[in-house]
Motif scaffolding. Structure first.
Motif, PDB file in Angstrom:
ATOM      1  N   GLU A  42       0.817  -1.217   0.000  1.00 45.39           N
ATOM      2  CA  GLU A  42       0.000   0.000   0.000  1.00 45.39           C
ATOM      3  C   GLU A  42       0.849   1.266   0.000  1.00 45.39           C
ATOM      4  OE1 GLU A  42      -2.662  -0.189   3.260  1.00 45.39           O
ATOM      5  OE2 GLU A  42      -3.744  -1.964   2.525  1.00 45.39           O
ATOM      6  N   TYR A  43       2.135   1.118   0.311  1.00 45.67           N
ATOM      7  CA  TYR A  43       3.010   2.290   0.383  1.00 45.67           C
ATOM      8  C   TYR A  43       3.708   2.607  -0.947  1.00 45.67           C
ATOM      9  CZ  TYR A  43       2.589   2.364   5.475  1.00 45.67           C
ATOM     10  OH  TYR A  43       2.110   2.453   6.754  1.00 45.67           O
ATOM     11  N   VAL A  44       3.368   1.904  -2.000  1.00 45.26           N
ATOM     12  CA  VAL A  44       4.048   2.132  -3.280  1.00 45.26           C
ATOM     13  C   VAL A  44       3.925   3.588  -3.712  1.00 45.26           C
ATOM     14  CG1 VAL A  44       4.022   1.599  -5.740  1.00 45.26           C
ATOM     15  CG2 VAL A  44       3.868  -0.259  -4.072  1.00 45.26           C
ATOM     16  N   ASP A  45       2.735   4.170  -3.554  1.00 37.27           N
ATOM     17  CA  ASP A  45       2.572   5.569  -3.956  1.00 37.27           C
ATOM     18  C   ASP A  45       3.412   6.487  -3.086  1.00 37.27           C
ATOM     19  OD1 ASP A  45       1.002   4.980  -1.734  1.00 37.27           O
ATOM     20  OD2 ASP A  45      -0.448   6.563  -2.194  1.00 37.27           O
ATOM     21  N   GLU A  46       3.550   6.170  -1.790  1.00 39.93           N
ATOM     22  CA  GLU A  46       4.382   6.983  -0.902  1.00 39.93           C
ATOM     23  C   GLU A  46       5.848   6.897  -1.302  1.00 39.93           C
ATOM     24  OE1 GLU A  46       3.461   9.031   1.536  1.00 39.93           O
ATOM     25  OE2 GLU A  46       1.374   8.632   1.016  1.00 39.93           O
ATOM     26  N   ILE A  47       6.264   5.742  -1.776  1.00 38.99           N
ATOM     27  CA  ILE A  47       7.652   5.570  -2.212  1.00 38.99           C
ATOM     28  C   ILE A  47       7.987   6.539  -3.335  1.00 38.99           C
ATOM     29  CG2 ILE A  47       9.187   3.975  -3.435  1.00 38.99           C
ATOM     30  CD1 ILE A  47       7.983   1.719  -1.735  1.00 38.99           C
ATOM     31  N   PHE A  48       7.010   6.800  -4.228  1.00 45.81           N
ATOM     32  CA  PHE A  48       7.255   7.706  -5.343  1.00 45.81           C
ATOM     33  C   PHE A  48       7.009   9.168  -4.980  1.00 45.81           C
ATOM     34  CE2 PHE A  48       7.128   3.793  -7.732  1.00 45.81           C
ATOM     35  CZ  PHE A  48       7.999   4.037  -8.785  1.00 45.81           C
ATOM     36  N   LYS A  49       6.344   9.423  -3.856  1.00 39.17           N
ATOM     37  CA  LYS A  49       6.007  10.798  -3.506  1.00 39.17           C
ATOM     38  C   LYS A  49       6.915  11.399  -2.444  1.00 39.17           C
ATOM     39  CE  LYS A  49       1.713  10.082  -2.428  1.00 39.17           C
ATOM     40  NZ  LYS A  49       0.298  10.292  -2.036  1.00 39.17           N
ATOM     41  N   THR A  50       7.677  10.571  -1.749  1.00 41.45           N
ATOM     42  CA  THR A  50       8.464  11.064  -0.623  1.00 41.45           C
ATOM     43  C   THR A  50       9.936  10.715  -0.793  1.00 41.45           C
ATOM     44  OG1 THR A  50       8.073   9.026   0.623  1.00 41.45           O
ATOM     45  CG2 THR A  50       6.497  10.819   0.935  1.00 41.45           C
ATOM     46  N   THR A  67      14.930   1.747  -6.514  1.00 52.21           N
ATOM     47  CA  THR A  67      15.717   0.967  -5.557  1.00 52.21           C
ATOM     48  C   THR A  67      14.877   0.590  -4.342  1.00 52.21           C
ATOM     49  OG1 THR A  67      17.771   2.041  -6.260  1.00 52.21           O
ATOM     50  CG2 THR A  67      17.778   0.979  -4.118  1.00 52.21           C
ATOM     51  N   THR A  68      14.098   1.547  -3.837  1.00 51.96           N
ATOM     52  CA  THR A  68      13.238   1.259  -2.685  1.00 51.96           C
ATOM     53  C   THR A  68      12.191   0.207  -3.033  1.00 51.96           C
ATOM     54  OG1 THR A  68      13.546   3.535  -1.931  1.00 51.96           O
ATOM     55  CG2 THR A  68      11.769   2.290  -0.916  1.00 51.96           C
ATOM     56  N   LEU A  69      11.676   0.246  -4.254  1.00 53.74           N
ATOM     57  CA  LEU A  69      10.730  -0.791  -4.686  1.00 53.74           C
ATOM     58  C   LEU A  69      11.389  -2.168  -4.663  1.00 53.74           C
ATOM     59  CD1 LEU A  69       8.747   0.773  -7.675  1.00 53.74           C
ATOM     60  CD2 LEU A  69       7.827   0.009  -5.479  1.00 53.74           C
ATOM     61  N   SER A 232      16.730   4.914  -9.982  1.00 52.58           N
ATOM     62  CA  SER A 232      17.408   3.976  -9.086  1.00 52.58           C
ATOM     63  C   SER A 232      18.417   4.706  -8.215  1.00 52.58           C
ATOM     64  CB  SER A 232      18.121   2.886  -9.892  1.00 52.58           C
ATOM     65  OG  SER A 232      17.210   2.116 -10.632  1.00 52.58           O
ATOM     66  N   LYS A 233      19.108   5.673  -8.824  1.00 54.43           N
ATOM     67  CA  LYS A 233      20.023   6.542  -8.079  1.00 54.43           C
ATOM     68  C   LYS A 233      20.255   7.800  -8.892  1.00 54.43           C
ATOM     69  CE  LYS A 233      24.266   6.656  -5.404  1.00 54.43           C
ATOM     70  NZ  LYS A 233      25.451   5.915  -4.916  1.00 54.43           N
ATOM     71  N   GLU A 234      20.301   8.936  -8.218  1.00 58.76           N
ATOM     72  CA  GLU A 234      20.341  10.221  -8.904  1.00 58.76           C
ATOM     73  C   GLU A 234      21.514  10.356  -9.855  1.00 58.76           C
ATOM     74  OE1 GLU A 234      18.562  10.783  -4.761  1.00 58.76           O
ATOM     75  OE2 GLU A 234      20.190   9.667  -5.709  1.00 58.76           O
TER      76      GLU A 234
END
Length: 657
Positions: A42-50, A67-69, A232-234
Motif C-alpha cells: 500500500e506504500y508504493v505511492d508513498e515511495i514515489f512521492k516522498t 531501488t526502494t521498490l 534507481s540513483k540520482e
C-alpha cells in the motif's frame, strides 16, 4: 560467447558470495530495517512521492524509488532476512557486469577484450561497498539500467529491422572482402581472437535484445532504461552524457571508415544507408563528422527526448521533489557547501585520490575525506594536464589504430564524475562506491593505452600479458574477499574503519553494535563520544542514548534524550514511538496521544500506529473518535475478528452511556 558470459557470471558470484552471510549494517537501518514503507504494498505511492528514507521518519533529499521498490519486493517475499537482500545485490552486480560486456561488444570492442574489461569491473575491490552494503544497491541498479539503455541505444545505430543481421566489428557491411588484417586492426589486444571468423553474426546479442526490433523501439526502450537508471540513483542522470558520447562515437567511426584512411576500412557494423549517405557528403574533417551525425536523424531526436526527460526530472527535483527545500545535499553549511569554487578546487585533489584507488584499491574504508582548497592548486592543474594528455594520446590512437577507446574512456570517466565533482554539494566529499560507474571509463582508457602494444608484442609475449591479467584478477579477488569479510559483521566493520577515521557516525554505529551484544555501558560511551564530535547533526545519537538508558531502566533519562532527538529533527518519528511507549507505561495518555496523532498523519497506512491511536482515544473516553479509527482499521485488516470485537465493545459502552 556464451562460455564467456557464464565465466563472467561465475566470477561475480565467486567474488561476492561471502556477502550472503553478512548482516545489516551502517545505513541499512534507515533504508531497510526501520523503513515502514517496506511493510506493505500500500506504500508504493508513498515511495514515489516522498524521500527515500521518509519511511524511517527522516528527511533527506535522496529520491530513489526504483531501488526502494526492489527493497519492498525483497521484504515482502523473504521478510527482513539479510541473506536475500545480499543475494539480490549480488545478482544485480553480476547482471551489470554481463550487460557491460554486451555494451562493449556493441560498441565494437573485441570479444576477449570486452570480457577482460567486464571481468575486472566485476571483481575490482572498489565495488565492494556497492555490493556488500545492502542499502547501496542503487549503484549497481542504476548501472544495470544505464548499461542496458546504452546497449539498446548503440544497437539503434546498426539495426533497422532485424537485430540478427548485425555483424561483428571488422566485418564489411557492404559485402566486400576486407580481409582478416582489417578485422584484427579493429580489435587490438584481443588476447584470444574469435576462431570462428571475422564475419560472424552477433547471434548472442540478437537473442538478448529479442530478434526483431525496429530502430524506433530500440530507442524508446533505451530512454525507458535511462529513466529507470536515475530513478534507481540520482547519479544515473549523468548517463545522458553517455548517450551523447555514443552518438559522437558512432559518427566519428562512420566518418573515419568512409574516408578510407589507414586503420578501420569498414563502418564496423554501422548500417549501410548511413554509410552511403556519409559517402555522398565527401567532406573532409569536422564537416564530414557533422554530416555523419546529421544522418542519424532518429538518434538526434531520441537524444533530444533524453534531454527533455532529464530536464523534466531536474525541474521536479527543484520543486515538488525537493524534500529538504535546499540544493545543499551535504546536510550542513560550510565554506565547502557555500562556494562552488571551493568545491571544484577541492575536487582536484579528490580526483587523484579516486585515480589512486582505481589503480591500487588498498586500503579501502568508508569515511574518506580531503583537505579543502580555496584557490587554484597543482592538483587541479594536474587534472587539466591529464585530460590534455589523454586527448593527444586519443588522437594518436585514432590516427594509427583507427580506434577511439582512449577518447571514449576519458569522456566516459569525466561524465560519470560530474555528479560527484561538487557542482552540486552532495552528502560527502568522496566515497568509494561513487566509482561504480566511472570505473568502466577508466578501464577503457587502460585498454586503449595497451592497444599501442599490438604491433610490438609477439604472440608469446601476448600470452604472458594474459597471464598477468589473470594474476591481477586473482589479487583483486583476494582483496575483495577481505573487504567482504570486514563488511560481514557490524562491530568488525566499525572497529576497522575507526583505524582510518574518527567520525560521529562511526562511533554511533559502533555503539549500536555493542548495544546489540548487550554491552550497554560501552554503547553509551560510544554515543557520548559521537555527541562530542557532532552534537547538533544526528538525532539518531540522542535516540540511541534514549534506548540505552531505557534498557538500564532510567526512564527519565531516556525520555530526555528522545525529546532532544525530536527537537533536533521534528520529523524523526522513531523517537515518537518510544515516547508513546513511555507515556502509556506511566498512564500519561494525553501526552502519548499527541505523538500518536502525528504518527498516524505521517503513516496513514500503518495498522499498528492506527491501533495505538485508537486505543489511546479509548483510554481517554473519546469513544466516537476511537470507533471511527477502529472502523478504518477494520477495512485495512480485511475485517479481522479481533478488531471487530473491539468495535463491538466500543458500541456496547456507548449504548450503556
Amino acid at each position: 560467447m556464451r562460455r564467456l558470459i557464464v565465466i563472467l557470471a561465475a566470477l561475480g558470484v565467486i567474488a561476492y558470495v561471502p556477502t550472503l552471510w553478512g548482516g545489516f549494517i551502517w545505513d541499512d537501518e534507515q533504508f531497510i530495517q526501520k523503513n515502514v514503507f517496506l511493510t506493505s504494498w500500500e506504500y508504493v505511492d508513498e515511495i514515489f512521492k516522498t524521500n527515500t528514507i521518509a519511511g524511517a521518519g527522516m528527511v533527506s533529499n535522496y529520491y530513489r524509488p526504483v531501488t526502494t521498490l526492489s527493497f519492498l519486493v525483497d521484504r515482502q517475499i523473504w521478510g527482513l532476512v539479510p541473506f536475500w537482500f545480499h543475494w539480490h545485490n549480488m545478482l544485480i552486480h553480476v547482471g551489470a557486469g554481463v550487460m557491460l560486456f554486451f555494451l562493449l561488444r556493441a560498441l565494437g570492442l573485441g570479444e576477449r577484450a570486452a570480457f577482460w574489461v567486464a571481468a575486472i569491473f566485476l571483481v575490482h575491490p572498489i565495488q565492494t561497498e556497492a555490493v556488500a552494503h545492502a542499502d547501496t544497491r542503487g549503484d549497481a541498479l542504476y548501472a544495470l539500467w544505464l548499461f542496458a539503455g546504452l546497449y539498446l541505444w548503440t544497437l539503434s545505430f546498426r539495426a533497422f529491422s532485424h537485430v540478427g543481421a548485425l555483424r561483428l566489428p571488422g566485418s564489411s557491411p557492404f559485402g566486400s572482402a576486407q580481409g582478416k588484417h582489417s578485422a584484427r586492426r579493429a580489435q587490438p589486444l584481443d588476447f584470444a581472437r574469435d576462431r570462428r571468423g571475422d564475419t560472424i553474426a552477433l547471434k548472442s546479442l540478437a537473442t538478448v535484445s529479442g530478434v526483431r526490433m525496429s530502430k524506433g523501439w530500440l530507442m524508446i526502450l533505451s530512454i525507458f532504461a535511462y529513466v529507470m537508471s536515475f530513478l534507481s540513483k540520482e547519479v544515473g542522470l549523468a548517463g545522458a552524457g553517455l548517450y551523447g558520447l555514443v552518438l559522437v562515437h558512432q559518427g566519428i567511426r562512420g566518418t573515419r571508415s568512409t574516408r578510407g584512411t589507414k586503420g578501420i576500412k569498414s563502418m564496423e557494423g554501422i548500417a549501410t544507408p548511413m554509410a552511403a549517405l556519409s559517402r555522398k557528403l565527401e567532406i573532409k574533417g569536422i564537416k564530414s563528422i557533422m554530416g555523419t551525425l546529421l544522418s542519424f536523424r532518429a538518434q538526434l531526436i531520441g537524444l533530444l527526448g533524453i534531454a527533455i526527460v532529464a530536464g523534466g526530472y531536474i525541474w521536479l527535483r527543484l520543486t515538488v521533489l525537493n524534500f529538504a527545500n535546499s540544493l545543499n545535499f551535504h546536510g550542513v553549511q560550510s565554506i565547502y557547501t557555500e562556494s562552488l569554487w571551493v568545491r571544484l578546487m577541492t575536487f582536484g585533489k579528490v580526483f587523484w585520490i579516486y585515480l589512486g584507488l582505481l589503480v591500487w584499491p588498498h586500503p579501502l574504508h568508508m569515511e574518506r575525506t580531503s583537505d579543502l582548497f580555496t584557490s587554484f592548486n597543482p592538483w587541479v592543474a594536474g587534472v587539466m594536464g591529464l585530460f590534455i594528455l589523454m586527448a593527444v594520446l586519443g588522437w594518436v590512437e585514432f590516427k594509427k589504430r583507427g580506434s577511439l577507446w582512449i577518447w571514449l574512456g576519458s569522456v566516459w570517466y569525466g561524465v560519470m564524475l560530474v555528479p560527484i565533482s561538487g557542482i552540486v554539494p552532495i552528502n560527502g566529499l568522496l566515497y568509494e562506491h561513487w566509482l561504480y560507474g566511472p570505473l568502466t571509463g577508466f578501464l577503457l582508457v587502460i585498454y586503449g593505452l595497451f592497444s599501442f602494444l599490438r604491433n610490438y608484442v609477439t604472440r608469446t609475449r601476448m600470452r604472458y600479458l594474459t597471464y598477468g591479467l589473470v594474476v591481477l584478477m586473482s589479487v583483486y579477488m583476494v582483496l575483495t574477499w577481505r573487504m567482504n569479510w570486514i563488511w560481514g559483521e557490524p562491530k568488525r566493520f566499525y572497529e576497522y574503519t575507526l583505524r582510518y577515521a574518527e567520525t560521529a557516525r562511526l562511533h554511533n554505529n559502533l555503539g549500536m553494535a555493542y548495544a546489540d551484544e548487550g554491552r550497554v555501558g560501552e554503547a553509551i560511551w560510544q554515543y557520548r563520544r559521537a555527541l562530542e564530535l557532532a552534537p547538533e547533526f544526528y538525532p539518531h545519537i540522542y535516540h540511541n542514548l534514549g534506548n540505552a538508558y531505557g534498557v538500564l531502566g532510567d526512564v527519565a533519562e531516556a525520555e530526555q534524550f528522545y525529546r532532544q532527538a525530536i527537537e533536533l529533527n521534528p520529523d524523526f518519528h522513531l523517537s515518537y514511538a518510544q515516547l508513546i511507549n513511555i507515556y502509556i507505561g506511566q498512564e500519561k495518555y494525553a501526552e502519548a496521544l499527541s505523538y500518536a496523532e502525528t504518527l498516524t498523519r505521517a503513516y496513514p497506512g500503518n495498522i499498528q500506529f492506527q491501533l495505538v491511536y485508537g486505543q489511546l482515544l479509548w483510554k481517554l473516553e473519546r469513544l466516537e473518535e476511537a470507533e471511527a479509527i477502529f472502523e478504518k482499521v477494520l477495512v485495512m485488516t480485511n475485517y479481522a475478528p479481533e478488531v471487530e470485537r473491539v468495535v463491538e465493545g466500543i458500541k456496547k459502552v456507548q449504548e450503556v452511556q
